[in-house]
Design a protein around this motif. Structure first.
Motif, short mmCIF file in Angstrom:
data_model
loop_
_atom_site.label_atom_id
_atom_site.label_comp_id
_atom_site.label_asym_id
_atom_site.label_seq_id
_atom_site.Cartn_x
_atom_site.Cartn_y
_atom_site.Cartn_z
N LEU A 1 5.03 111.76 -15.37
CA LEU A 1 5.24 112.97 -14.88
C LEU A 1 6.66 113.50 -15.66
CD1 LEU A 1 5.36 112.46 -11.03
CD2 LEU A 1 3.53 113.42 -12.66
N ASP A 2 6.74 114.77 -15.89
CA ASP A 2 7.90 115.51 -16.56
C ASP A 2 8.84 116.23 -15.33
OD1 ASP A 2 6.79 117.82 -15.72
OD2 ASP A 2 6.09 118.34 -17.70
N ALA B 1 9.50 118.80 -14.37
CA ALA B 1 8.83 119.88 -13.77
C ALA B 1 8.08 119.47 -12.62
CB ALA B 1 8.02 121.04 -14.43
N ASP B 2 7.35 118.16 -12.88
CA ASP B 2 6.54 117.73 -12.06
C ASP B 2 7.31 117.02 -10.79
OD1 ASP B 2 4.11 118.24 -13.22
OD2 ASP B 2 4.34 116.45 -14.69
N TRP B 3 8.48 116.58 -11.26
CA TRP B 3 9.24 115.83 -10.08
C TRP B 3 9.96 116.57 -9.21
CZ3 TRP B 3 10.28 110.65 -9.21
CH2 TRP B 3 9.87 109.70 -10.02
N ALA B 4 9.98 118.11 -9.48
CA ALA B 4 10.55 118.99 -8.86
C ALA B 4 9.54 119.91 -7.89
CB ALA B 4 11.15 120.06 -9.61
N ARG B 5 8.11 119.50 -8.25
CA ARG B 5 7.18 120.08 -7.27
C ARG B 5 7.23 120.06 -6.03
NH1 ARG B 5 2.31 121.08 -10.22
NH2 ARG B 5 2.21 120.56 -12.53
N SER B 6 6.87 121.01 -5.07
CA SER B 6 6.84 121.33 -3.76
C SER B 6 5.68 120.29 -3.33
CB SER B 6 6.72 122.51 -3.33
OG SER B 6 7.82 123.48 -3.78
N THR B 7 5.62 119.69 -2.11
CA THR B 7 4.78 118.98 -1.67
C THR B 7 4.45 119.53 -0.05
OG1 THR B 7 6.42 117.54 -0.38
CG2 THR B 7 5.79 116.99 -2.74
N ALA B 8 3.45 118.55 0.70
CA ALA B 8 2.99 118.93 1.97
C ALA B 8 4.00 118.65 2.82
CB ALA B 8 1.68 118.06 2.27
N THR C 1 7.30 119.72 4.24
CA THR C 1 8.08 121.05 3.96
C THR C 1 9.66 120.78 3.72
OG1 THR C 1 7.00 122.10 5.82
CG2 THR C 1 9.05 123.04 5.33
N GLY C 2 10.05 121.18 2.46
CA GLY C 2 11.58 121.31 2.01
C GLY C 2 11.53 119.92 1.28
N TRP C 3 10.59 119.21 1.00
CA TRP C 3 10.65 117.80 0.15
C TRP C 3 9.83 118.18 -1.28
CZ3 TRP C 3 10.26 112.90 3.26
CH2 TRP C 3 11.38 112.75 4.18
N SER C 4 10.74 117.89 -1.98
CA SER C 4 9.86 117.71 -3.61
C SER C 4 9.25 116.43 -3.82
CB SER C 4 10.93 117.83 -4.53
OG SER C 4 11.72 116.87 -4.65
N LEU C 5 8.53 116.30 -4.73
CA LEU C 5 7.67 115.12 -5.04
C LEU C 5 8.87 114.01 -5.25
CD1 LEU C 5 4.92 114.87 -7.84
CD2 LEU C 5 6.76 112.97 -7.86
N LYS C 6 9.90 114.36 -5.97
CA LYS C 6 10.89 113.28 -6.03
C LYS C 6 11.45 112.80 -4.73
CE LYS C 6 15.51 112.84 -8.54
NZ LYS C 6 16.36 113.18 -7.46
N ASP C 7 11.86 113.81 -3.53
CA ASP C 7 12.16 113.37 -2.66
C ASP C 7 11.35 112.38 -1.88
OD1 ASP C 7 14.31 115.20 -2.50
OD2 ASP C 7 13.11 116.96 -1.73
N ILE C 8 9.86 112.60 -1.86
CA ILE C 8 9.20 111.63 -1.28
C ILE C 8 9.25 110.33 -1.93
CG2 ILE C 8 6.52 111.23 -0.73
CD1 ILE C 8 5.97 113.97 -0.46
N PRO D 1 14.94 110.15 -12.00
CA PRO D 1 13.84 109.93 -11.76
C PRO D 1 13.55 108.35 -12.14
CG PRO D 1 13.56 112.02 -12.36
CD PRO D 1 15.03 111.76 -12.39
N ARG D 2 14.17 108.15 -13.46
CA ARG D 2 14.11 106.89 -13.96
C ARG D 2 14.89 105.66 -12.92
NH1 ARG D 2 16.77 105.09 -19.67
NH2 ARG D 2 16.51 102.96 -19.51
N VAL D 3 16.05 106.07 -12.35
CA VAL D 3 16.60 105.10 -11.46
C VAL D 3 15.57 105.09 -10.08
CG1 VAL D 3 18.53 104.80 -9.43
CG2 VAL D 3 19.00 105.60 -12.01
N ILE D 4 15.01 105.86 -9.78
CA ILE D 4 14.11 105.75 -8.59
C ILE D 4 12.91 104.95 -8.90
CG2 ILE D 4 12.47 107.19 -7.03
CD1 ILE D 4 14.55 109.49 -7.18
N MET D 5 12.41 105.21 -10.20
CA MET D 5 11.30 104.42 -10.31
C MET D 5 11.57 102.76 -10.81
SD MET D 5 8.87 106.69 -13.21
CE MET D 5 10.27 106.91 -14.29
N GLY D 6 12.74 102.51 -11.18
CA GLY D 6 13.30 101.14 -11.55
C GLY D 6 13.28 100.35 -10.01
#
Length: 259
Positions: free
Chosen positions: A16-17, A19-26, A28-35, A91-96
């Motif tokens: 993901l780039d 912009a992908d990490w900032a995408r909205s999700t199902a 409410t109020g949480w981005s892809l990164k938040d999940i 995102p790098r920290v979260i993945m690690g």
């Protein structure tokens, strides 16, 4: 299944780039990164509470509403507080961290006696006390469905392979007796449930079948029964089923896509 599920998640996240990490999700109020950060909280909570026996929080019901309702509010508040704090992580920290916590939780799960008593019961199935195998299966549903929300937001294929999807439904379906607890019916009333396998390549695969039967004043779940004849039969696609079980689809929409 956990290492396979986590490897698929990390492979997706690494593609993901920003912009992908900032995408909205199902959610409410949480981005892809938040999940993704929420999945970290699942792992950290399991390791701290179940493995280490640490209780840095205390749930004290006020008794003004049902125990389940108050517990849900408490959990939602905890989740929101964590996600808000984790927004400062890259995102790098979260993945690690997800890679590390995946290994740690897997080692913990493998150390448990499947038939031993879990630290926390599977509340959504009506159990205040549960065996470890059911508690761990509950953890699998948590990780699978949040990854599904990430995949949907990113436009990536779902994890609909039967080896990964069947255990998900086999676990969720165990909530049915508790869900039906206030539905009265005559003794031996039989409700048949058929959930077809979703996704590309699902054609020709047998649906997952279950029988909900009224026995001794309560509902019991069985593998499919030929007798007694079903008073009602519900048929739905697996894509609808997991969303319905996780409150990710409106009831009217689920009904329209079921038979």
């Amino acid at each position: 299944l956990f290492p396979r599920e986590r490897a698929a998640l990390l492979e997706l996240l690494s593609s993901l780039d920003d912009a992908d990490w900032a995408r909205s999700t199902a959610c409410t109020g949480w981005s892809l990164k938040d999940i993704a950060a929420h999945l970290l909280a699942d792992d950290f909570g399991r390791l701290s509470g179940s493995r280490d026996g640490y209780r840095g929080w205390r749930f004290e019901p006020a008794g003004t509403r049902s125990f389940e309702a108050e517990l849900l509010d408490f959990i939602n508040g905890q989740n929101e507080a964590w996600v808000e704090s984790a927004r400062r992580l890259s995102p790098r920290v979260i993945m690690g961290l997800l890679e590390w916590s995946g290994r740690e939780t897997q080692a913990h799960f493998e150390s448990l006696d499947p038939l031993g008593e879990a630290a926390i019961g599977v509340i959504w199935a009506g159990e205040s006390r549960s065996a470890n195998w059911f508690d761990v299966a509950r953890e699998y549903t948590e990780r699978w469905h949040h990854q599904a929300q990430i995949r949907e937001a990113a436009g990536a294929p779902m994890l609909y392979e039967p080896e990964l999807f069947t255990p998900l439904i086999d676990t969720f379906i165990r909530a049915l007796p508790h869900t039906f607890r206030e539905t009265d019916a005559n003794e031996a009333t039989h409700v048949a449930v058929a959930i077809s396998m979703p996704g590309v390549g699902a054609q020709g695969l047998a649906p997952l079948r279950y029988s909900l039967v009224r026995e001794r004043g309560r509902w019991e779940l069985f593998q499919p029964l030929d007798e007694p004849a079903a008073a009602a039969t519900v048929t739905m696609d697996g894509d609808v089923a997991w969303r319905l079980f996780t409150k990710g689809i409106p009831k009217a929409q689920a009904l329209a896509r079921s038979a």
